[in-house]
Write a protein that holds these residues in place. Structure first.
Motif, PDB file in Angstrom:
ATOM      1  N   LYS A  59       0.844  -1.204   0.000  1.00  0.00           N
ATOM      2  CA  LYS A  59       0.000   0.000   0.000  1.00  0.00           C
ATOM      3  C   LYS A  59       0.878   1.252   0.000  1.00  0.00           C
ATOM      4  O   LYS A  59       0.652   2.190  -0.764  1.00  0.00           O
ATOM      5  CB  LYS A  59      -0.923  -0.001   1.207  1.00  0.00           C
ATOM      6  CG  LYS A  59      -1.873   1.185   1.255  1.00  0.00           C
ATOM      7  CD  LYS A  59      -2.824   1.074   2.428  1.00  0.00           C
ATOM      8  CE  LYS A  59      -3.900   2.119   2.312  1.00  0.00           C
ATOM      9  NZ  LYS A  59      -3.687   3.271   3.117  1.00  0.00           N
ATOM     10  N   GLU A  60       1.886   1.254   0.855  1.00  0.00           N
ATOM     11  CA  GLU A  60       2.826   2.374   0.916  1.00  0.00           C
ATOM     12  C   GLU A  60       3.525   2.544  -0.434  1.00  0.00           C
ATOM     13  O   GLU A  60       3.669   3.659  -0.935  1.00  0.00           O
ATOM     14  CB  GLU A  60       3.851   2.091   2.020  1.00  0.00           C
ATOM     15  CG  GLU A  60       4.857   3.171   2.247  1.00  0.00           C
ATOM     16  CD  GLU A  60       5.866   2.807   3.329  1.00  0.00           C
ATOM     17  OE1 GLU A  60       6.902   3.477   3.390  1.00  0.00           O
ATOM     18  OE2 GLU A  60       5.632   1.852   4.104  1.00  0.00           O
ATOM     19  N   PHE A  61       3.905   1.440  -1.022  1.00  0.00           N
ATOM     20  CA  PHE A  61       4.550   1.440  -2.331  1.00  0.00           C
ATOM     21  C   PHE A  61       3.621   2.041  -3.385  1.00  0.00           C
ATOM     22  O   PHE A  61       4.025   2.867  -4.197  1.00  0.00           O
ATOM     23  CB  PHE A  61       4.920  -0.005  -2.696  1.00  0.00           C
ATOM     24  CG  PHE A  61       5.458  -0.196  -4.081  1.00  0.00           C
ATOM     25  CD1 PHE A  61       6.796  -0.001  -4.351  1.00  0.00           C
ATOM     26  CD2 PHE A  61       4.623  -0.583  -5.121  1.00  0.00           C
ATOM     27  CE1 PHE A  61       7.301  -0.192  -5.636  1.00  0.00           C
ATOM     28  CE2 PHE A  61       5.113  -0.780  -6.399  1.00  0.00           C
ATOM     29  CZ  PHE A  61       6.457  -0.584  -6.654  1.00  0.00           C
ATOM     30  N   GLY A  62       2.351   1.619  -3.368  1.00  0.00           N
ATOM     31  CA  GLY A  62       1.386   2.090  -4.346  1.00  0.00           C
ATOM     32  C   GLY A  62       1.097   3.579  -4.229  1.00  0.00           C
ATOM     33  O   GLY A  62       0.774   4.234  -5.216  1.00  0.00           O
ATOM     34  N   GLU A  63       1.227   4.107  -3.025  1.00  0.00           N
ATOM     35  CA  GLU A  63       0.952   5.524  -2.791  1.00  0.00           C
ATOM     36  C   GLU A  63       2.168   6.414  -3.033  1.00  0.00           C
ATOM     37  O   GLU A  63       2.051   7.633  -3.026  1.00  0.00           O
ATOM     38  CB  GLU A  63       0.442   5.722  -1.364  1.00  0.00           C
ATOM     39  CG  GLU A  63      -0.908   5.066  -1.128  1.00  0.00           C
ATOM     40  CD  GLU A  63      -1.323   5.058   0.333  1.00  0.00           C
ATOM     41  OE1 GLU A  63      -0.492   5.394   1.212  1.00  0.00           O
ATOM     42  OE2 GLU A  63      -2.488   4.700   0.596  1.00  0.00           O
ATOM     43  N   ALA A  64       3.306   5.804  -3.268  1.00  0.00           N
ATOM     44  CA  ALA A  64       4.543   6.566  -3.462  1.00  0.00           C
ATOM     45  C   ALA A  64       4.525   7.275  -4.813  1.00  0.00           C
ATOM     46  O   ALA A  64       3.938   6.797  -5.775  1.00  0.00           O
ATOM     47  CB  ALA A  64       5.741   5.635  -3.383  1.00  0.00           C
ATOM     48  N   SER A  65       5.196   8.393  -4.843  1.00  0.00           N
ATOM     49  CA  SER A  65       5.303   9.131  -6.099  1.00  0.00           C
ATOM     50  C   SER A  65       6.156   8.343  -7.086  1.00  0.00           C
ATOM     51  O   SER A  65       6.877   7.421  -6.716  1.00  0.00           O
ATOM     52  CB  SER A  65       5.942  10.500  -5.846  1.00  0.00           C
ATOM     53  OG  SER A  65       7.297  10.344  -5.460  1.00  0.00           O
ATOM     54  N   ASP A  66       6.064   8.735  -8.339  1.00  0.00           N
ATOM     55  CA  ASP A  66       6.820   8.025  -9.378  1.00  0.00           C
ATOM     56  C   ASP A  66       8.319   8.029  -9.102  1.00  0.00           C
ATOM     57  O   ASP A  66       9.013   7.083  -9.422  1.00  0.00           O
ATOM     58  CB  ASP A  66       6.539   8.634 -10.758  1.00  0.00           C
ATOM     59  CG  ASP A  66       5.145   8.284 -11.247  1.00  0.00           C
ATOM     60  OD1 ASP A  66       4.570   7.293 -10.748  1.00  0.00           O
ATOM     61  OD2 ASP A  66       4.640   8.997 -12.121  1.00  0.00           O
ATOM     62  N   GLY A  67       8.811   9.070  -8.479  1.00  0.00           N
ATOM     63  CA  GLY A  67      10.233   9.152  -8.199  1.00  0.00           C
ATOM     64  C   GLY A  67      10.672   8.365  -6.982  1.00  0.00           C
ATOM     65  O   GLY A  67      11.837   8.011  -6.848  1.00  0.00           O
TER      66      GLY A  67
END
Length: 96
Positions: A59-67
């Motif tokens: 979930k944290e990964f999915g919410e991370a910005s593209d960078g």
């Protein structure tokens, strides 16, 4: 997996398979002898915690910005490998 979304989908698919395995172990525990049931339940509890941790990391990964997602990928990988190893250990221990 080159893109964030491809990677996320791969882990989500693996989690779905793992969730089915957890359900299988829970069903087996219900019909097992008392000693075996205790062992099943311990493994199911451990896998459940690792499953939840992997989902949280994803979930944290999915919410991370593209960078930023590349920086979180290792955390997801580590959580997934821990869960996967736990499932493999339980599967080996409880072969039918």
């Amino acid at each position: 997996m080159n893109t964030k979304e491809d990677y996320k989908q791969k882990i989500e698919a693996e989690l779905a398979l793992t969730q089915a395995k957890l359900a299988e172990f829970q069903a087996r525990a219900k019909v097992a002898s008392a000693d075996t049931r205790i062992s099943y339940n311990e493994h199911v509890h451990d896998m459940g915690e690792k499953f939840d941790a992997t989902k949280a990391k994803l979930k944290e990964f999915g919410e991370a910005s593209d960078g930023a997602w590349e920086n979180l990928k290792d955390g997801v990988e580590n959580a997934w490998h821990s869960l996967s190893d736990s499932v493999k250990d339980a599967t080996a221990k409880f072969k039918a």
